[in-house]
Design an enzyme around this catalytic site. Structure first.
Site, PDB file in Angstrom:
ATOM      1  N   LYS A 120       1.135  -1.515   0.389  1.00  0.00           N
ATOM      2  CA  LYS A 120       0.286   0.189   0.189  1.00  0.00           C
ATOM      3  C   LYS A 120       1.390   1.124   0.047  1.00  0.00           C
ATOM      4  CE  LYS A 120      -2.449   3.729   1.434  1.00  0.00           C
ATOM      5  NZ  LYS A 120      -2.367   4.988   1.469  1.00  0.00           N
ATOM      6  N   GLY A 175       7.431   4.968   8.074  1.00  0.00           N
ATOM      7  CA  GLY A 175       6.782   6.690   8.461  1.00  0.00           C
ATOM      8  C   GLY A 175       6.560   6.754   9.772  1.00  0.00           C
ATOM      9  N   SER A 176       5.666   7.986   9.792  1.00  0.00           N
ATOM     10  CA  SER A 176       5.716   8.638  11.577  1.00  0.00           C
ATOM     11  C   SER A 176       5.415   7.696  12.309  1.00  0.00           C
ATOM     12  CB  SER A 176       4.618   9.547  11.345  1.00  0.00           C
ATOM     13  OG  SER A 176       3.336   8.986  11.275  1.00  0.00           O
ATOM     14  N   THR A 177       5.614   8.188  13.221  1.00  0.00           N
ATOM     15  CA  THR A 177       5.323   7.475  14.655  1.00  0.00           C
ATOM     16  C   THR A 177       4.150   7.300  15.099  1.00  0.00           C
ATOM     17  OG1 THR A 177       7.774   7.911  15.734  1.00  0.00           O
ATOM     18  CG2 THR A 177       6.270   7.285  17.611  1.00  0.00           C
ATOM     19  N   GLY A 230       2.597   4.869  13.181  1.00  0.00           N
ATOM     20  CA  GLY A 230       3.078   3.050  13.405  1.00  0.00           C
ATOM     21  C   GLY A 230       2.425   2.928  15.145  1.00  0.00           C
ATOM     22  N   GLU A 236       9.872   1.406  10.557  1.00  0.00           N
ATOM     23  CA  GLU A 236      10.716   1.992  11.213  1.00  0.00           C
ATOM     24  C   GLU A 236       9.758   3.552  10.803  1.00  0.00           C
ATOM     25  OE1 GLU A 236      12.153   4.972   9.512  1.00  0.00           O
ATOM     26  OE2 GLU A 236      13.035   4.176   7.831  1.00  0.00           O
ATOM     27  N   CYS A 287      14.060   9.867   7.099  1.00  0.00           N
ATOM     28  CA  CYS A 287      14.142   9.765   7.933  1.00  0.00           C
ATOM     29  C   CYS A 287      15.462   9.594   9.153  1.00  0.00           C
ATOM     30  CB  CYS A 287      13.571   7.915   8.402  1.00  0.00           C
ATOM     31  SG  CYS A 287      11.182   7.957   7.774  1.00  0.00           S
ATOM     32  N   GLU A 336      11.172  16.927  14.875  1.00  0.00           N
ATOM     33  CA  GLU A 336      11.510  17.467  12.660  1.00  0.00           C
ATOM     34  C   GLU A 336      10.806  17.277  12.459  1.00  0.00           C
ATOM     35  OE1 GLU A 336      11.781  12.476  10.849  1.00  0.00           O
ATOM     36  OE2 GLU A 336      10.159  12.816  11.904  1.00  0.00           O
TER      37      GLU A 336
END
Length: 474
Positions: free
Chosen positions: A175, A226-228, A231, A248, A282, A380
């Site tokens: 995806k 991707g982003s925390t 996640g 990750e 990242c 970030e």
């Protein structure tokens, strides 16, 4: 194989992947021009892809490691045949230039990662063999892996996910990000020229498709970059089906320049550590701590090098920096730099987007004399703006580097390798580089610490993460 059509030209690629009717318009972030229309798949399309993957996976697994590796090598050949067309599409959709460590580099990395993954040996591990009993650790395919990728390195990170999953005997459903679906659809179309039908598929849809994939009972593992925040949502969605996960997630990588470093010698490495892919990486260097004794010299060396790096439309061969990929990311970078300026920080380079130009271009920006708790440091930025923080003692630098809840990568810069290793061992990050930053290698495991995720990718350890461990004892 799924198709006999060659996909060696840009026009062939677009014809193979772009929706003729409907779909969603994808624009070039450098020019605003329409690249093509991405198909808008639904959760029903996802269900069909998962069903096809589950049907194809047993025969794929039965081929064994050697034959599956041969398929991956042929897939790498196909990527190389279509390399220029893939790079051109990637440049137009993502915005990154063809040259420098950008679009052509990314496509080349896809082929290299496929070949490297095919080359790794994964043998049963003998745990006990004492003459009376023997125990061996084996890794079996999981089944179907769901791979959810980002928009910054859409092709390369997709290969990081799909190559080891396929090598281990799994089928894969990808995806892609809604910002860069065409790149991943094109890459899969090229690779699928060499793979059995159903083993690899791409479902290009919105948030609902991603949520369904994370919770889908037919998906045995999810890989996500991707982003925390996303996640964490995947962790929650996957809980009811007890899926395996490799995550990750976000990073805000610190670099520490020790007082014995040579500013002129490290300037180029610092620049590319921070500004590769225009800062949209990242594991890029996102906050730089420099000892007060060489602070001004490092700042001057960085300004001198950064000022020479051309930024512009990716298809123009001279450029090595491009736009931010989307308006939302442009606004994040602009707001963080403005907050730094409002606080009294000193802009050494950049900091003012050119008014009236098309595209999401934010100039290469270096910011000095900035507090460690400034938002440009603490958050970030994911773009071409690097804060440079002065420190007095190495203890202070280590404390600041470890002060955030993320830890994907970090770096130490020094003329003394032993001292650099000593400092590196005290940094809370999944990878710490010395006198370089962000240099990933398909042979070397890569993963995050703290809120930057868990699980390892790359190398034999990455293969193990795509298998189910099984002990056979006799």
């Amino acid at each position: 194989m799924q198709t006999e059509t060659t996909l060696d030209t840009y026009e062939d690629l677009l014809q193979a992947i772009v929706a003729n009717d409907g779909g969603r318009e994808i624009s070039d972030p450098a020019t605003g021009e329409v690249v093509g229309r991405a198909p808008e798949h639904t959760t029903a399309d996802l269900d069909a892809a998962v069903d096809a993957a589950r049907a194809a996976q047993p025969a794929w697994a039965a081929l064994g490691h050697e034959e599956r590796s041969a398929f991956l090598n042929r897939a790498a050949d196909a990527v190389e045949r279509s390399a220029e067309a893939l790079a051109r599409l990637l440049s137009r959709e993502q915005g990154k230039p063809l040259n420098g460590p950008n679009a052509r580099f990314e496509v080349g990395a896809c082929a290299a990662w496929l070949r490297a993954t095919a080359s790794f040996e994964l043998r049963p591990e003998v745990l006990v063999d004492d003459g009376e009993s023997r125990a061996e650790l084996h890794y079996r395919p999981l089944g179907v892996v769901g791979a959810i990728g980002p928009w910054n390195w859409p092709m390369m990170i997709s290969v990081w996910q799909l190559a080891p999953a396929l090598r281990m005997g799994n089928a894969v459903v990808v995806k892609p990000s809604e910002y860069t679906p065409l790149s991943v659809l094109a890459l899969a179309a090229v690779i699928n020229q060499e793979l059995p039908a159903g083993v690899l598929s791409v479902v290009s849809g919105g948030r609902g498709v991603g949520e369904r994939l994370a919770a889908h009972p037919g998906i045995d593992k999810v890989m996500f970059t991707g982003s925390t925040a996303t996640g964490k949502a995947i962790i929650r969605s996957s809980a009811d089906t007890v899926k395996r996960l490799t995550l990750e997630l976000g990073g805000n990588d610190a670099g520490i320049v020790l007082p014995d470093a040579d500013p002129a010698a490290i300037a180029e490495g610092l620049f590319w550590g921070a500004f590769i892919n225009t800062g949209q990486t990242c594991a890029a260097l996102k906050r730089l701590y420099v000892h007060e004794d060489i602070y001004d010299a490092v700042c001057d060396a960085l300004v001198g090098f950064a000022g020479q790096m051309p930024m512009g439309v990716g298809l123009e061969e001279q450029n090595v920096l491009g736009p931010l990929q989307n308006k939302a990311q442009f606004d994040i970078v602009a707001d963080l730099v403005q907050a730094a300026k409002d606080s009294g920080a000193r802009v050494l380079l950049g900091g003012e987007p050119e008014a009236g130009q098309p595209g999401y271009f934010y100039p290469t920006t270096l910011v000095a004399d900035i507090d460690n708790d400034n938002p440009l440091v603490a958050r970030e930025q994911f773009g071409p703006a690097l804060p440079i923080i002065k420190y007095s003692s190495v203890e202070e630098a280590i404390t600041m580097a470890n002060g955030l809840d993320v830890g994907l990568g970090a770096s130490v810069w020094s003329s003394d390798p032993a001292k650099a290793r000593e400092v590196a061992a005290r940094i809370e990050a999944g990878t710490v580089w010395i006198n370089k930053h962000g240099a990933v290698d398909p042979r070397v495991p890569f993963g995050g610490a703290k809120a930057s995720g868990y699980g390892l990718e790359f190398g034999v350890e990455g293969l193990k993460g795509l298998g189910a461990p099984q002990v056979i004892s006799y």
